[in-house]
Design a protein around this motif. Sequence first.
Motif: not given
Length: 184
Positions: A45, A152, A166, A168, A174, A176
């Motif tokens: 991010q 999360q 996945e 988070y 993230q 994947r």
Amino acid sequence: MRYFWLLLLSLSPLLAQALTFTDLSRLTQTPATLSGQFQQHKYLQALDTTIDSNGQFSYRRDKEIRWQTLAPVADLLVMTPQGLSGSNTAAAMAGNTDSNPTLALVGTLFFAVMSADWQVLQQHFSLTGSEQGKEWKATLIPLDDDIRLAVQRIELQGDAYLHHLELYEVSGDQVRIEFTDLTP
């Protein structure tokens, strides 16, 4: 109203059923060994970018997980119940679980995910999900405060084996991962 109920009954076999940890134990296999290929996509991010990598993995129950990245940079991470070791960037994460309880927890959870050890995961996560035939989807939400600081949720999909993961992170990052060519 009668037509509504008839329609609902006729579609009911197509609808996914709610999933429990017991269901996952029934649906999945926990082989002594498992190997295959992976495609990993890591979204960062802070940089608003995704880093793609691929490679091979092998798993030996209660012994080790070898995570060998082939591209874009060759790297090897070996995880055992005692800790992490590796080459290149993986070496920076290396450590011993005796002196690092967080590393011990990460190792325990990664082994549990890779080996479909739902009893261990049930101790640390709540579960929502569904099954349709032999395929399943599960979302794990951390129960532990230590895990909640970093994660999360984790979303998993598979059949007898895990095929899609996945992760988070609280940071907004993230991961994947797609698993293919699985061989027990």
